[in-house]
Design an enzyme around this catalytic site. Sequence first.
Site, PDB file in Angstrom:
ATOM      1  N   TYR A   1       0.835  -1.202   0.000  1.00 32.04           N
ATOM      2  CA  TYR A   1       0.000   0.000   0.000  1.00 32.04           C
ATOM      3  C   TYR A   1       0.872   1.255   0.000  1.00 32.04           C
ATOM      4  O   TYR A   1       0.608   2.216  -0.737  1.00 32.04           O
ATOM      5  CB  TYR A   1      -0.905  -0.007   1.233  1.00 32.04           C
TER       6      TYR A   1
ATOM      7  N   GLU B   1       6.492   9.237  -7.826  1.00 30.97           N
ATOM      8  CA  GLU B   1       7.599   8.724  -8.637  1.00 30.97           C
ATOM      9  C   GLU B   1       7.271   8.798 -10.128  1.00 30.97           C
ATOM     10  O   GLU B   1       8.105   9.211 -10.939  1.00 30.97           O
ATOM     11  CB  GLU B   1       7.922   7.284  -8.246  1.00 30.97           C
TER      12      GLU B   1
ATOM     13  N   GLY C   1      26.120  13.369 -38.183  1.00 32.37           N
ATOM     14  CA  GLY C   1      27.166  12.503 -37.645  1.00 32.37           C
ATOM     15  C   GLY C   1      27.678  12.934 -36.291  1.00 32.37           C
ATOM     16  O   GLY C   1      28.085  12.106 -35.469  1.00 32.37           O
TER      17      GLY C   1
END
Length: 385
Positions: free
Chosen positions: A239, A248, A346
Site C-alpha cells: 500500500y 515517482e 554525424g
Amino acid sequence: MSLITNSSAWAADEHKMFADSTRKLFDAEMAPNIEKWAEQGIVDRDFWKTVGQQGVMGGSIAEEYGGFGGGIGFDAITVYEQGRTGDTGWGYGIQSIVIHYINAYGSEEQKKKWLPKLVSGDSVAAIAMTEPGTGSDLQNVQTHAEKDGNHYKINGSKIFITNGHTADLVVVVAKTDRNAGAKGVSLIVLETEDAEGFRRGRNLKKLGMKGSDTAELFFEDVRVPTANLLGPEEGQGFYQLMKQLLWERLMIGVTALGFIDFAIDETVKYVQDRKAFGNRIMDFQNTRFKLAECKTKAELLRTFVNDGLVRLEKGELDAATASMAKWWGSQTQNEVMHECLQLHGGYGFMMEYPIARLYADSRVQMIYGGTNEIMKELIARSMDV
C-alpha cells in the site's frame, strides 16, 4: 524554459526564486562535473553536501526535520532543473522518494533521526525494490524478513538499485509474511554502516546514466531493529509503495520535460551554427518542421505535468493520470531525443555532444518506475469499469 508557467497554479513567487537559485547552483556545480561523474561511474559525495547546504533537497520537508516547509513543487523544480542541466548521474530522484516514504510513514523518532541527514546530503538513500526475478511484480518479491527478538533478519538480493554504492540508508522491500501475497510486504530501513551480512555487488555497467551508481545488493541474515519498520505494523508495504508511486511516476514525466527542453535548446544552437549546401541547417524546412513538432510536444507535456502537480498537492492525483505522465512523458522524451540527434547528423553520434549521451540516458525512462506497458495497463483498468 522553465517548469513553471504563467498558468502553474501550484507555483508562487518562492517557487520561482527557488527555480532561479537552483539553476544557478546546478550551472556552477553540476554542469562542469557531468563528464567526470560519467567516467568514474558515481557522483562525488561532496556534491550531495553542497546542494544540501543550499537547501535544494528540503523544500517539501518541515523545518523541524531540516527542510523549509514547502510542498512537493520544490522537489519537482529540482528534478526538472537537473534534467534541464543535462545530467542523469545525480540520484536525487531516489533521495526524494525515500524522503517522502519516511515523511509519510515514519514515526516521529524515525523522522528526527533520518530526515535531517537526508535533507543536508550527509546521508544518501536508496530503495531496494527490484529483484533479479521480479521487476514490476512487486507483490511477489522474494527477499524476506523474519523476526528474531527485537530485530528482523533479512535475506535476499536486489538488482538495479540506484545510489546502491553510496547509500547510507536503504529502504528494503521485503516479505514479513511469505504466504500473504501483497499483504505480506513491508518496508524496512537498513542503515548500511557496519551492517553485518549486507554486501554491495559491482557497479553495474549500463547503456546510459553512466554517472549514476547502480548496484546489486545482497542480504545474508542482516539484522535490522524492528524499530526500523516503516509504518505502525507489518504488511503495509505494498500500500505504501502504491501511494508513493504516484509521485515517482509524475516525477519521471517532469524529469522528461527537463531533458526535452535541454535537448531542444542544444539542437537549436547547433542547427543555427552548422551549415550545409551554403545554408544554415536551421533554414531547411525539414529542420524547422521537426523542431516545431518537438516544441509542441514539450509544451503539451509541460501543461500535463503542471496539472499533475496541482492534483498531487491537493491529494487528487490518481494512478491512471500518474501513469499517463510517466509513459507519455518518457515516450515523448525518447522521440524528441531521436529527432534532435538526427538533426545533429554525424556529430550526434559523437559522445562529445550532449545529445549523444542523452539519447542513451533517455531509454531507461520507459522501463523504471513501472514499464510503459504496465502504465498502459493501469490506464486501461481505469476505463474498464
